[in-house]
Scaffold this active site. Sequence first.
Site, short mmCIF file in Angstrom:
data_model
loop_
_atom_site.label_atom_id
_atom_site.label_comp_id
_atom_site.label_asym_id
_atom_site.label_seq_id
_atom_site.Cartn_x
_atom_site.Cartn_y
_atom_site.Cartn_z
N LYS A 185 0.98 -1.57 -0.42
CA LYS A 185 0.10 -0.84 -0.11
C LYS A 185 0.95 1.06 -0.46
CE LYS A 185 -2.57 2.86 1.78
NZ LYS A 185 -2.14 4.40 1.00
N GLU A 259 8.65 1.92 11.19
CA GLU A 259 9.84 2.77 10.93
C GLU A 259 9.65 4.13 11.38
OE1 GLU A 259 12.89 1.88 10.73
OE2 GLU A 259 12.91 -0.55 10.41
N CYS A 293 13.17 10.27 6.58
CA CYS A 293 13.40 9.90 8.11
C CYS A 293 15.16 10.13 8.48
CB CYS A 293 12.99 8.99 8.04
SG CYS A 293 13.62 7.10 7.26
N GLU A 394 9.75 16.99 14.94
CA GLU A 394 10.03 16.63 13.33
C GLU A 394 9.34 16.70 12.21
OE1 GLU A 394 8.31 12.82 11.34
OE2 GLU A 394 10.87 12.35 10.60
P1 NDP Z 1 1.99 8.85 7.25
O1 NDP Z 1 1.90 8.29 8.43
O2 NDP Z 1 1.29 9.63 7.06
O3 NDP Z 1 1.95 7.28 6.60
C1 NDP Z 1 1.94 6.15 6.09
C2 NDP Z 1 1.48 5.31 5.13
O4 NDP Z 1 0.76 4.88 6.01
C3 NDP Z 1 0.21 5.67 3.93
O5 NDP Z 1 0.97 5.25 2.93
C4 NDP Z 1 -0.83 6.26 4.45
O6 NDP Z 1 -1.87 6.12 3.93
C5 NDP Z 1 -0.74 5.58 5.57
N1 NDP Z 1 -1.68 4.62 6.58
C6 NDP Z 1 -2.17 6.45 6.81
N2 NDP Z 1 -3.18 6.17 8.23
C7 NDP Z 1 -3.53 4.42 8.25
C8 NDP Z 1 -3.30 4.02 9.32
N3 NDP Z 1 -4.54 4.38 10.57
N4 NDP Z 1 -3.68 2.70 9.21
C9 NDP Z 1 -2.61 1.93 8.33
N5 NDP Z 1 -1.56 2.97 7.95
C10 NDP Z 1 -2.39 4.04 7.72
O7 NDP Z 1 3.31 9.17 7.29
P2 NDP Z 1 3.62 10.29 5.97
O8 NDP Z 1 2.93 9.47 4.01
O9 NDP Z 1 3.26 11.60 6.04
O10 NDP Z 1 4.88 9.63 5.63
C11 NDP Z 1 5.92 11.53 6.92
C12 NDP Z 1 6.50 10.08 8.14
O11 NDP Z 1 7.24 8.82 7.64
C13 NDP Z 1 7.53 10.82 8.58
O12 NDP Z 1 6.90 11.39 10.13
C14 NDP Z 1 8.73 10.15 8.36
O13 NDP Z 1 9.66 10.28 9.64
C15 NDP Z 1 7.95 8.56 7.83
N6 NDP Z 1 9.64 7.86 7.14
C16 NDP Z 1 10.23 7.58 8.34
C17 NDP Z 1 11.06 6.29 7.69
C18 NDP Z 1 11.90 5.73 8.43
O14 NDP Z 1 12.30 4.56 7.89
N7 NDP Z 1 11.81 5.41 9.77
C19 NDP Z 1 11.34 6.89 6.22
C20 NDP Z 1 10.72 7.62 5.53
C21 NDP Z 1 9.62 8.08 6.27
P3 NDP Z 1 -2.21 7.54 2.89
O15 NDP Z 1 -1.03 8.32 2.99
O16 NDP Z 1 -3.00 6.98 1.71
O17 NDP Z 1 -3.23 7.87 4.03
#
Ligand code: NDP
Length: 493
Positions: A185, A259, A293, A394
């Site tokens: 997803k 992560e 991240c 962040e």
């Molecule tokens: P989100 O947490 O908003 O979304 C991540 C994914 O989860 C998306 O595909 C999103 O779908 C999906 N999602 C949203 N709500 C739910 C739920 N309730 N249950 C399951 N899945 C859900 O993050 P962002 O996309 O905004 O990315 C930014 C964040 O990712 C930052 O905080 C960053 O630090 C973190 N990140 C961490 C990394 C690591 O390796 N530690 C690497 C890269 C990023 P949809 O977008 O379609 O709503």
Amino acid sequence: MIPTFRSQLFIDGEYVPAASGHTFPVFNPANNEVLAEVARAGSEEVERAVAAARRAFDEGPWPKMKTAERAKRLRRLAELLLEHAAELERIESLDVGKPLKESGGHDIPRAANNFAFFADALSQWTQDAHWGEGNWLGQEVNLLSVTLRQPLGVAAIIVPWNSPMMLGTWKLAPCLAVGCTAVLKPSELAPLSLLKLGEIAQKAELPPGVLNVLTGFGEVGAALVAHPRVDAVSFTGGVATGKQVMRAAADTLKRISLELGGKSPNIVFADADLESAVNGAVRAIFRSQGQSCVAGSRLLLQESVYDRFLERLLAAVAQLKVGDPLDPTTDFGPLISPQHRQRVEGFIQSGLDEGARLLVGGTRPRDPALQRGNYLLPTVFAGVTGTMRICREEIFGPVLTVQRFRDEEEAIRLANDTTYGLAGFIWTRDVNRALRVASAVKTGMVWVNSFFLRDLRTPFGGARESGIGREGGRYSLEFYTEPKFVCVPYTAL
Ligand code: NDP
């Protein structure tokens, strides 16, 4: 090279529309034009994708296939990704706003390498056997206990928008390598490269159902996490969403890997090679426009080099070429969406309100060619204290905070003054200090005199609120497998 986009869901080996007919637009962050109208999955597609992945796992050839054969398909996936690199890097740059330098120079080759690496890792992976003793019905026996690692089943792989191809394949490659099947997803903000992966899976002759890709909003991710027929969730995203995933996964006691975000300290000691440290500091925060991240978003400078370092840092920031991600000379592109830019601007305002000193950036560029995109200039704040929001939260954008420290002790205290624990960076020529500070910093990863150099065997992930679990080499292979010991007593002589 004009890329073609895939806009349908990939389920059971085929591209299909959403049964509801619903779609959503995907925008180019460099000009906010619509790149594609992508199918919006709903509960029906979640059911179909999970059923397909379940069938492929429970009845299909994939988990039973000889490991050499599975590895061959993964290598084929790697080759195909490289064959399609020119198209994929453009898709990633158009969809995410990542400069071609990054998508072509790093992310797509790394995605290919993820598959090649786990194809090889599989053949090098050893499993445990324990020799011991016991007593069976009054008789002394020897025990041989063998630990089998069996594929766990169906995994939901949920990834964010900042590096979809690199992060998606980083999870998918070990998942497939051990014989699991996946429902992937991507984020609704940047789903196009991972949608294309379906086409590549078809060419690599992955059996139907082994890989499924669902595009939609957070509710699709939530439905996958809650689904009783999904065995594991590997999630990369924000901390708040990660906590929701953890709560939701509890109902079915799924295995989870999280992560999450970071607020990583970049510590520069006075004895560092300053040129290299400046270079590293700029990359650490402004790569991917800070939407990374592992961004080194808190720069900690030892006071005796503070002024000299900042002067050089600002000179290096001025050299960054802000522009069209598709221009191969661009260093710095737009942010993912207008909403995200507004959020980052909110942080910049809070920094000003709380008394931080803006050294550079903080505004949108004036260049008329960039007005339609979500651009925001690289931003550096000095005079930052640990209580300010820009230093605590962040931002996930191009905002660097600078603090000064006197000695090693204070550097460690400032570095650890956060709820996050993803990465840390240390710049010094003193190897003793590097190791002392590396062990004192409460993070999952530390880079000394470098930024984001990766050996894929190492455990990638965060401590504290930056996540649970590690990915890489055997850590990933273990995540996607269930350990089972088989005890075989045999009589002692
Ligand atoms: P989100 O947490 O908003 O979304 C991540 C994914 O989860 C998306 O595909 C999103 O779908 C999906 N999602 C949203 N709500 C739910 C739920 N309730 N249950 C399951 N899945 C859900 O993050 P962002 O996309 O905004 O990315 C930014 C964040 O990712 C930052 O905080 C960053 O630090 C973190 N990140 C961490 C990394 C690591 O390796 N530690 C690497 C890269 C990023 P949809 O977008 O379609 O709503």
